[in-house]
Design a protein around this motif. Structure first.
Motif, PDB file in Angstrom:
ATOM      1  N   ALA A   1       0.826  -1.209   0.000  1.00  9.96           N
ATOM      2  CA  ALA A   1       0.000   0.000   0.000  1.00  9.96           C
ATOM      3  C   ALA A   1       0.860   1.259   0.000  1.00  9.96           C
ATOM      4  CB  ALA A   1      -0.937  -0.002   1.205  1.00  9.96           C
ATOM      5  N   MET A   2       1.943   1.250   0.775  1.00  9.18           N
ATOM      6  CA  MET A   2       2.837   2.402   0.818  1.00  9.18           C
ATOM      7  C   MET A   2       3.537   2.621  -0.524  1.00  9.18           C
ATOM      8  SD  MET A   2       4.352   1.945   4.718  1.00  9.18           S
ATOM      9  CE  MET A   2       5.894   2.681   4.294  1.00  9.18           C
ATOM     10  N   MET A   3       3.965   1.527  -1.161  1.00  9.67           N
ATOM     11  CA  MET A   3       4.620   1.656  -2.465  1.00  9.67           C
ATOM     12  C   MET A   3       3.644   2.184  -3.510  1.00  9.67           C
ATOM     13  SD  MET A   3       7.232  -1.559  -2.787  1.00  9.67           S
ATOM     14  CE  MET A   3       6.224  -2.829  -2.047  1.00  9.67           C
ATOM     15  N   GLU A   4       2.411   1.677  -3.481  1.00  3.60           N
ATOM     16  CA  GLU A   4       1.412   2.153  -4.435  1.00  3.60           C
ATOM     17  C   GLU A   4       1.110   3.631  -4.225  1.00  3.60           C
ATOM     18  OE1 GLU A   4      -1.835  -0.543  -3.832  1.00  3.60           O
ATOM     19  OE2 GLU A   4      -1.020  -1.998  -5.274  1.00  3.60           O
ATOM     20  N   THR A   5       1.022   4.056  -2.969  1.00  2.00           N
ATOM     21  CA  THR A   5       0.778   5.462  -2.658  1.00  2.00           C
ATOM     22  C   THR A   5       1.921   6.332  -3.179  1.00  2.00           C
ATOM     23  OG1 THR A   5      -0.506   4.879  -0.705  1.00  2.00           O
ATOM     24  CG2 THR A   5       0.390   7.113  -0.783  1.00  2.00           C
ATOM     25  N   GLU A   6       3.139   5.883  -2.955  1.00  2.00           N
ATOM     26  CA  GLU A   6       4.308   6.645  -3.415  1.00  2.00           C
ATOM     27  C   GLU A   6       4.371   6.700  -4.936  1.00  2.00           C
ATOM     28  OE1 GLU A   6       7.707   8.995  -3.259  1.00  2.00           O
ATOM     29  OE2 GLU A   6       6.184   8.573  -1.766  1.00  2.00           O
TER      30      GLU A   6
ATOM     31  N   GLU B   1       1.856   6.470  -6.987  1.00  2.00           N
ATOM     32  CA  GLU B   1       0.771   7.350  -7.399  1.00  2.00           C
ATOM     33  C   GLU B   1       1.151   8.810  -7.214  1.00  2.00           C
ATOM     34  OE1 GLU B   1      -3.569   8.185  -5.682  1.00  2.00           O
ATOM     35  OE2 GLU B   1      -3.307   6.142  -6.470  1.00  2.00           O
ATOM     36  N   ARG B   2       1.823   9.102  -6.101  1.00  2.00           N
ATOM     37  CA  ARG B   2       2.267  10.479  -5.842  1.00  2.00           C
ATOM     38  C   ARG B   2       3.279  10.920  -6.894  1.00  2.00           C
ATOM     39  NH1 ARG B   2       6.298  13.255  -3.952  1.00  2.00           N
ATOM     40  NH2 ARG B   2       7.610  11.500  -3.415  1.00  2.00           N
ATOM     41  N   ARG B   3       4.193  10.039  -7.246  1.00  2.00           N
ATOM     42  CA  ARG B   3       5.251  10.393  -8.189  1.00  2.00           C
ATOM     43  C   ARG B   3       4.773  10.455  -9.650  1.00  2.00           C
ATOM     44  NH1 ARG B   3      10.892   7.479  -6.410  1.00  2.00           N
ATOM     45  NH2 ARG B   3      10.836   8.118  -4.224  1.00  2.00           N
ATOM     46  N   PHE B   4       3.888   9.526 -10.008  1.00  2.00           N
ATOM     47  CA  PHE B   4       3.503   9.431 -11.420  1.00  2.00           C
ATOM     48  C   PHE B   4       2.065   9.840 -11.701  1.00  2.00           C
ATOM     49  CE2 PHE B   4       6.849   6.164 -10.846  1.00  2.00           C
ATOM     50  CZ  PHE B   4       7.820   6.765 -11.631  1.00  2.00           C
TER      51      PHE B   4
END
Length: 83
Positions: free
Chosen positions: A72-77, A79-82
């Motif tokens: 979940a944290m990787m997906e959030t990051e 999403e934030r970046r791309f």
């Protein structure tokens, strides 16, 4: 990687091997060790009597939960970046 894939719904040993990129023999050895350590249970698949499924044990729930949280944290990051 086993717990990450379990959290993603991959529960059959052959599917786990394919998803992780290892041989079926390697995943069987890994799963046997994980079961011996109390992290997982290997049980008959209720939908196919010839197959087995892997599920986290009570002792492995912490690792399983951590894997879910990390994804979940990787997906959030991402999403934030791309976006």
């Amino acid at each position: 990687m086993v717990m990450v894939n379990l959290s993603d719904g991959v529960t059959r040993p052959s599917d786990l091997a394919r998803a992780i990129g290892v041989s079926r023999q390697a995943i069987q050895r890994t799963l046997m060790e994980m079961e011996h350590e109390g992290l997982i249970h290997i049980v008959p698949d209720p939908e196919d009597g010839r197959a087995k499924i892997v599920e986290p044990s009570k002792g492995g729930k912490g690792i399983y939960t951590s894997a879910l949280r990390a994804i979940a944290m990787m997906e959030t990051e991402l999403e934030r970046r791309f976006g």
